[in-house]
Design a protein around this motif. Structure first.
Motif, PDB file in Angstrom:
ATOM      1  N   PRO A  32       0.830  -1.210   0.000  1.00 29.92           N
ATOM      2  CA  PRO A  32       0.000   0.000   0.000  1.00 29.92           C
ATOM      3  C   PRO A  32       0.861   1.254   0.000  1.00 29.92           C
ATOM      4  O   PRO A  32       1.947   1.278   0.578  1.00 29.92           O
ATOM      5  CB  PRO A  32      -0.810  -0.124   1.290  1.00 29.92           C
ATOM      6  N   ASN A  33       0.397   2.285  -0.664  1.00 24.86           N
ATOM      7  CA  ASN A  33       1.095   3.566  -0.618  1.00 24.86           C
ATOM      8  C   ASN A  33       0.158   4.621  -0.039  1.00 24.86           C
ATOM      9  O   ASN A  33      -1.055   4.410   0.083  1.00 24.86           O
ATOM     10  CB  ASN A  33       1.597   3.980  -2.005  1.00 24.86           C
ATOM     11  N   PHE A  34       0.716   5.757   0.311  1.00 21.54           N
ATOM     12  CA  PHE A  34      -0.061   6.781   1.007  1.00 21.54           C
ATOM     13  C   PHE A  34      -1.165   7.364   0.127  1.00 21.54           C
ATOM     14  O   PHE A  34      -2.322   7.451   0.540  1.00 21.54           O
ATOM     15  CB  PHE A  34       0.859   7.910   1.482  1.00 21.54           C
ATOM     16  N   ASP A  37      -3.884   4.365  -0.822  1.00 19.30           N
ATOM     17  CA  ASP A  37      -4.421   3.444   0.172  1.00 19.30           C
ATOM     18  C   ASP A  37      -4.553   4.023   1.578  1.00 19.30           C
ATOM     19  O   ASP A  37      -5.548   3.778   2.259  1.00 19.30           O
ATOM     20  CB  ASP A  37      -3.540   2.190   0.239  1.00 19.30           C
ATOM     21  N   ILE A  38      -3.562   4.785   2.013  1.00 21.47           N
ATOM     22  CA  ILE A  38      -3.543   5.249   3.405  1.00 21.47           C
ATOM     23  C   ILE A  38      -4.281   6.578   3.572  1.00 21.47           C
ATOM     24  O   ILE A  38      -5.026   6.766   4.535  1.00 21.47           O
ATOM     25  CB  ILE A  38      -2.094   5.375   3.910  1.00 21.47           C
ATOM     26  N   GLN A 107      -3.736  -2.565   6.245  1.00 22.27           N
ATOM     27  CA  GLN A 107      -3.127  -1.655   5.282  1.00 22.27           C
ATOM     28  C   GLN A 107      -2.141  -0.715   5.966  1.00 22.27           C
ATOM     29  O   GLN A 107      -1.028  -0.479   5.464  1.00 22.27           O
ATOM     30  CB  GLN A 107      -4.214  -0.837   4.578  1.00 22.27           C
ATOM     31  N   TRP A 111       1.881  -0.689   5.295  1.00 24.17           N
ATOM     32  CA  TRP A 111       2.486   0.572   4.836  1.00 24.17           C
ATOM     33  C   TRP A 111       3.675   0.952   5.714  1.00 24.17           C
ATOM     34  O   TRP A 111       4.741   1.321   5.222  1.00 24.17           O
ATOM     35  CB  TRP A 111       1.421   1.665   4.841  1.00 24.17           C
ATOM     36  N   CYS A 116       6.757   3.202   4.466  1.00 27.46           N
ATOM     37  CA  CYS A 116       5.870   4.326   4.144  1.00 27.46           C
ATOM     38  C   CYS A 116       6.006   4.856   2.715  1.00 27.46           C
ATOM     39  O   CYS A 116       6.328   6.040   2.518  1.00 27.46           O
ATOM     40  CB  CYS A 116       6.092   5.460   5.132  1.00 27.46           C
TER      41      CYS A 116
END
Length: 423
Positions: A32-34, A37-38, A107, A111, A116
């Motif tokens: 997951p990437n920011f 997804d985040i 998630q 991450w 991150c």
């Protein structure tokens, strides 16, 4: 040339290795990437409090905001400490639940473990909380409290404030929302509405005073909270309230609301600010949302327990160094529909549960808070009204922890605490 049987084990090893590589490649989940997804998780579940001038002490909006606290974010979300939602979401469900799903928690963990990754930050859109203080949209009327001074003495302060108004015509109110001026210091507000039949000067007695240093009864006497002839005005109890992180709510069309007269006032008889080391001025507001139609079904507050209509058994006296359970019951003589519940305890509260026992033997689960949190006392609004038939018994069960094992206990050593001086 060696017999073929000597080559079979090597071929099997190679084949199994290829199968393993293909299997692992297919089973690997994308990191997951920011941006993709985040951020959607953070912006919907965290940023409503963690934004500039919000209720939280720091911001969680941008990649840098979250990445520099990634270890903490991963820890508190995995443990369920954040986002704060004391109610057990497996017991009953409400609007605007700030609860992370298992997938969302996973998630965040992945991450963080993968250092991150950013993703495409240039395409990321950020929510705007600076110019959108309300969760209900643009109000029809804004009423401004007078300036309230918050002293830099690091003490809790409780004020009573009268907010009078005058309008050209009567209007039906569908919803009210309290907008604090100092989000980080406003802890809670309980406000009532008064509609004056006739008063030459509804602004008389507009004032504020710290409850701890005032004669509370004398305070209300001087605030001119009666009609010109001395009679008691129409009143809506708990018309507008506030708690940290609370959302404004509009009930279904036709349910709730009241007639707001040409002259009236909102009286915040319990306006609590937390300790501050800064000298501040609070400029809070009430947002008013009108309706063109009278409500088809009126709402009212039913209070149980302390200051309510039902007895607490045993009496709310918690002896020092003890943990005790107290129950309050109320049998209904009419059908009711419950829209919102607001459990309330103080610092030695440990857990709270409410349910209704129906005449047919069924149990209606209302709310359960297994680990009481004094800082997060929400008004929980159901996703749909909870109908409770006549003859049902509503049961409240509260457990209090008056030992030193309770980190919130205000007394060391513990002292006996009674209902009148509950902490």
């Amino acid at each position: 040339m060696k017999p073929l049987k000597y080559h079979i084990p090597k071929l099997l090893v190679v084949l199994l290795s290829l199968i393993s590589i293909v299997w692992n490649a297919c089973s690997l989940k994308p990191v997951p990437n920011f941006a993709n997804d985040i951020a959607p998780i953070i912006h919907s579940k965290c940023s409503p409090c963690h934004h500039k001038n919000g209720t939280a002490p720091f911001q969680l909006m941008t990649y840098n905001d979250v990445a520099k606290r990634a270890k903490m974010v991963a820890f508190v979300t995995a443990k369920g400490y954040m986002p704060p939602w004391p109610a057990d979401h497996n017991y009953s469900h409400f609007l605007n639940e700030r609860v992370l799903s298992d997938f969302e928690k996973e998630q965040i963990q992945n991450w963080f473990k993968n250092k991150c990754p950013k993703g495409n930050l240039s395409a990321l859109k950020y929510p705007n909380f600076e110019n959108n203080l309300s969760s209900l949209g643009k109000p029809d009327l804004i009423l401004n409290f007078q300036d309230i001074e918050i002293l830099n003495d690091n003490k809790d302060r409780f004020y009573v404030v009268k907010l009078p108004y005058q309008m050209n015509q009567e209007r039906y109110v569908r919803a009210l929302e309290f907008i604090p001026g100092q989000y980080q210091y406003a802890h809670h507000v309980n406000g009532h509405y008064l509609r004056f039949a006739d008063q030459s000067d509804p602004f008389l007695g507009r004032m504020k005073t710290d409850i701890e240093s005032a004669n509370y009864s004398k305070e209300f006497m001087e605030m001119n909270l009666v009609n010109a002839d001395g009679s008691i005005p129409f009143r809506v109890h708990s018309a507008v309230n506030y708690l940290p992180g609370a959302y404004g709510v509009k009930y279904p069309k036709g349910i709730g609301g009241f007639l707001m007269g040409k002259k009236g006032a909102f009286v915040a008889n319990d306006f609590h600010f937390g300790p501050s080391r800064k000298h501040l001025i609070d400029r809070s507001k009430i947002y008013v949302y009108f309706s063109d139609q009278a409500p088809q079904r009126a709402t009212y507050e039913l209070m149980m327990g302390t200051n309510g209509v039902s007895e607490i058994i045993p009496a709310l006296i918690v002896k020092a160094n003890t943990i005790s359970k107290h129950v309050s019951k109320l049998t209904l003589y009419n059908d009711i529909s419950i829209l919102t519940v607001n459990p309330h305890m103080h610092l030695i509260g440990k857990s709270f549960k409410a349910y209704a026992l129906k005449p047919n033997g069924d149990t209606l689960k209302l709310i359960s808070i297994p680990n009481w949190q004094f800082r997060w006392q929400y008004f929980y609004t159901y996703q749909s009204p909870q109908r409770v038939p006549k003859g049902s018994t509503i049961v409240l069960e509260a457990i209090f922890d008056n030992t030193l094992k309770n980190p919130n206990n205000p007394n060391n050593p513990p002292k006996t605490i009674s209902e009148r001086f509950e902490n």
